[in-house]
Design an enzyme around this catalytic site. Structure first.
Site, PDB file in Angstrom:
ATOM      1  N   ALA A 163       1.525  66.260 -47.982  1.00  0.00           N
ATOM      2  CA  ALA A 163       2.295  67.501 -47.826  1.00  0.00           C
ATOM      3  C   ALA A 163       2.867  67.979 -49.157  1.00  0.00           C
ATOM      4  CB  ALA A 163       3.412  67.309 -46.807  1.00  0.00           C
ATOM      5  N   HIS A 169       0.999  60.615 -43.153  1.00  0.00           N
ATOM      6  CA  HIS A 169       1.794  59.398 -42.930  1.00  0.00           C
ATOM      7  C   HIS A 169       3.097  59.615 -42.170  1.00  0.00           C
ATOM      8  CE1 HIS A 169       5.015  59.580 -46.110  1.00  0.00           C
ATOM      9  NE2 HIS A 169       4.176  60.441 -46.655  1.00  0.00           N
ATOM     10  N   CYS A 186      13.067  60.195 -51.592  1.00  0.00           N
ATOM     11  CA  CYS A 186      12.925  60.681 -52.965  1.00  0.00           C
ATOM     12  C   CYS A 186      14.270  60.707 -53.678  1.00  0.00           C
ATOM     13  CB  CYS A 186      12.347  62.091 -52.976  1.00  0.00           C
ATOM     14  SG  CYS A 186      11.384  62.467 -51.539  1.00  0.00           S
TER      15      CYS A 186
HETATM   16  C1  LIG Z   1       7.374  63.627 -46.258  1.00  0.00           C
HETATM   17  C2  LIG Z   1       7.526  65.085 -46.446  1.00  0.00           C
HETATM   18  C3  LIG Z   1       6.813  65.764 -47.445  1.00  0.00           C
HETATM   19  C4  LIG Z   1       5.919  65.057 -48.421  1.00  0.00           C
HETATM   20  O1  LIG Z   1       4.763  64.579 -47.788  1.00  0.00           O
HETATM   21  P1  LIG Z   1       3.798  63.574 -48.559  1.00  0.00           P
HETATM   22  O2  LIG Z   1       2.598  63.512 -47.666  1.00  0.00           O
HETATM   23  O3  LIG Z   1       4.539  62.285 -48.653  1.00  0.00           O
HETATM   24  O4  LIG Z   1       3.481  64.169 -49.895  1.00  0.00           O
HETATM   25  C5  LIG Z   1       6.997  67.118 -47.545  1.00  0.00           C
HETATM   26  N1  LIG Z   1       7.813  67.791 -46.718  1.00  0.00           N
HETATM   27  C6  LIG Z   1       8.515  67.169 -45.757  1.00  0.00           C
HETATM   28  C7  LIG Z   1       9.402  67.964 -44.857  1.00  0.00           C
HETATM   29  C8  LIG Z   1       8.394  65.803 -45.591  1.00  0.00           C
HETATM   30  O5  LIG Z   1       9.115  65.196 -44.643  1.00  0.00           O
END
Ligand SMILES: *Cc1c(COP(=O)(O)O)cnc(C)c1O
Length: 383
Positions: free
Chosen positions: A75, A204, A327
Site C-alpha cells: 500500500a 499483509h 512506523c
Molecule cells: C499498513 C498501511 C499502509 C502501508 O502498507 P504496506 O503494504 O505495509 O506498504 C498504508 N496505509 C495504511 C492505512 C496502512 O494501514
C-alpha cells in the site's frame, strides 16, 4: 516461555495457513515458477494464469474489473503511485488531504509540496477522527486535481464516509484517491457504488504476505496516471518489474478468503470488542479515542488516565500492542494522528492501540483485559 497474546493486527496480520500453502506452489522447479511475462512457453503461461486468477480475486473483494487492478509492492507504493502519478505533468496542481493520513500519503504529498510540484490544503479531522464531506468541498480550488483520504484510520479504526465525499468530487472532475489498506476485508468496499478513482490495498493487512499490494485504477471514466517505476512496461505501463507470482497468488487467495468470511468475521470481532471493553469496565478513567460508531470492530484505541502508555506497554510484556503506527513507534514522538484529532501531548502519551483479528480468541481478549486491569491499577497505585 509462553508466546505473548498478539493484539497488533493493525500493524500486520499472520499469513493464513491456507494462503501460505498456496504460495509455496509458485516457487520451486516442481511448481509454477515461470515468469508471467514469458510468452513463448507453458511455464510463463501458467504463471500468467495464476496472476490473472489472483487479479480477479482481488478485484472481486472490491467489486472492480480485474483490468482495474495494478500490482505493487504494498500500500505504501500504491499511495505513492496514486498521488505522484495523478499530479505528474499537471500545471500548478492543488491537492487536498488530511493531517491524519498514513505516512505513505502524508510524506508523498509533503514531498510534492517541498519540490514545488503541488500546493496542498491539509484538512483537520473532527475530534472523532472523521473528515466531513463539507470540509473537503470547502477546500476545493479551481486547480484542485486530487483529493486523498483514507477509508479507515490505522490508529483509530475510525471510518470516513468516502462514498459521500466521492459524490461531491465526481461532478467537479477532481480525482479521488482512497487508502483502503485498513478497510479491505474489514468492511464492505465497493467501487461500483463508491465514486473513487484510485484505491490502495495491501496484502499483509488481510492475512496475505508482506511486500505485495495493489492499486485500483478506474477504467470508466478512464483514469490516467503516470508511472513512478519505469522498465519493461508491465501492468499496462503503470508499474514495471517482473511480477512476484507467489506473492500475488498469496494476496489473491487471502482476498478470496476475506470475501467469503467478511460478514462472519465482522460479527465475531464485534463481540470480541464488546467483551474486551466489558472486561475493562471496572477500570476508571479509560477513554476511547476515535469514533464510537463509525469504525471497524477490530481496532480499539484507549487512553488511560494517569498512566504513561510506555509504562503500561512495559508492564504488559505478555500482550503485544502498540502506541500507534509501527512506523512512528521507533521515535518517542506522540502520535501525530492523536495530536491531529486534538489530543494534547500528554493525552497522546497515555494512549495504546489494541487490534484484534482472525486468530484472536475470547480467552486471549479476557487475558489481555485482566493484565491491563492489573498493570493500570498497579501503576496508578505507585503514584
Ligand atoms: C499498513 C498501511 C499502509 C502501508 O502498507 P504496506 O503494504 O505495509 O506498504 C498504508 N496505509 C495504511 C492505512 C496502512 O494501514
Amino acid at each position: 516461555m509462553k508466546k505473548p497474546v498478539y493484539m497488533d493486527y493493525a500493524a500486520t496480520t499472520p499469513v493464513d495457513p491456507v494462503v501460505a500453502e498456496e504460495m509455496c506452489r509458485y516457487l520451486t522447479i516442481d511448481g509454477v515458477f515461470g515468469n508471467p511475462a514469458s510468452r513463448s512457453h507453458g511455464f510463463g503461461w501458467q504463471a500468467e494464469a495464476a496472476v490473472e486468477n489472483a487479479r480477479k480475486q482481488v478485484a472481486d473483494l472490491i467489486n472492480a474489473d480485474p483490468r482495474e487492478i495494478v500490482w505493487t509492492s504494498g500500500a505504501t507504493e500504491s499511495d505513492n503511485l496514486a498521488i505522484k502519478g495523478a499530479v505528474s505533468g499537471r500545471d500548478n496542481p492543488h491537492i487536498v488531504t488530511s493531517i491524519i493520513e498514513h505516512k505513505a500519503v502524508v510524506d508523498s504529498v509533503r514531498w510534492l509540496e517541498a519540490q514545488g510540484m503541488a500546493s496542498v490544503t491539509w484538512l483537520k479531522p473532527e475530534p472523532d477522527g472523521r473528515i466531513r464531506p463539507d470540509a473537503v468541498e470547502e477546500a476545493l480550488q479551481d486547480n484542485t486535481v486530487l483529493v486523498s483520504l483514507m477509508m479507515v484510520n490505522n490508529e483509530l479504526g475510525t471510518c470516513t464516509d468516502v462514498a459521500a465525499i466521492g459524490e461531491r468530487l465526481r461532478s467537479r472532475g477532481v480525482l479521488f484517491h482512497v487508502d483502503a489498506a485498513q478497510a479491505a476485508g474489514k468492511m464492505p468496499v465497493d467501487v461500483r457504488t463508491m465514486p473513487v478513482d484510485l484505491l490502495s490495498l495491501s496484502g499483509h493487512k488481510v492475512y496475505g504476505p508482506k511486500g505485495i499490494g495493489a492499486l485500483y485504477v478506474r477504467r470508466a471514466p478512464d483514469v490516467r496516471i503516470e508511472a513512478c517505476i519505469h522498465g519493461g512496461g508491465h501492468e499496462r505501463g503503470m508499474r514495471s518489474g517482473t511480477l512476484a507470482t507467489h506473492q500475488i497468488a498469496g494476496m489473491g487467495k487471502a482476498f478470496a478468503i476475506a470475501s467469503q468470511s467478511l460478514d462472519e468475521e465482522c460479527q465475531r470481532l464485534e463481540s470480541l470488542r464488546a467483551l474486551f471493553l466489558e472486561s475493562l469496565a471496572e477500570l476508571e478513567g479509560v477513554t476511547l479515542n476515535g469514533s464510537e460508531t463509525c469504525r471497524v470492530p477490530g481496532i480499539i484505541n484507549l487512553s488511560f488516565r494517569g498512566v504513561e502508555a510506555e509504562s503500561l506497554m512495559l508492564g504488559l510484556r505478555d500482550v503485544a500492542v502498540s502506541s500507534g503506527s509501527a512506523c512512528a513507534s521507533a521515535t518517542m514522538e506522540p502520535s501525530y494522528v492523536l495530536r491531529g484529532i486534538g489530543l494534547s501531548d500528554e493525552q497522546a502519551h497515555r494512549a495504546l492501540r489494541f487490534s484484534m483479528g482472525r486468530f484472536t480468541t475470547e480467552d486471549e481478549v479476557v487475558f489481555a483485559a485482566d493484565r491491563i486491569n492489573e498493570v493500570v491499577t498497579r501503576l496508578r497505585g505507585v503514584r
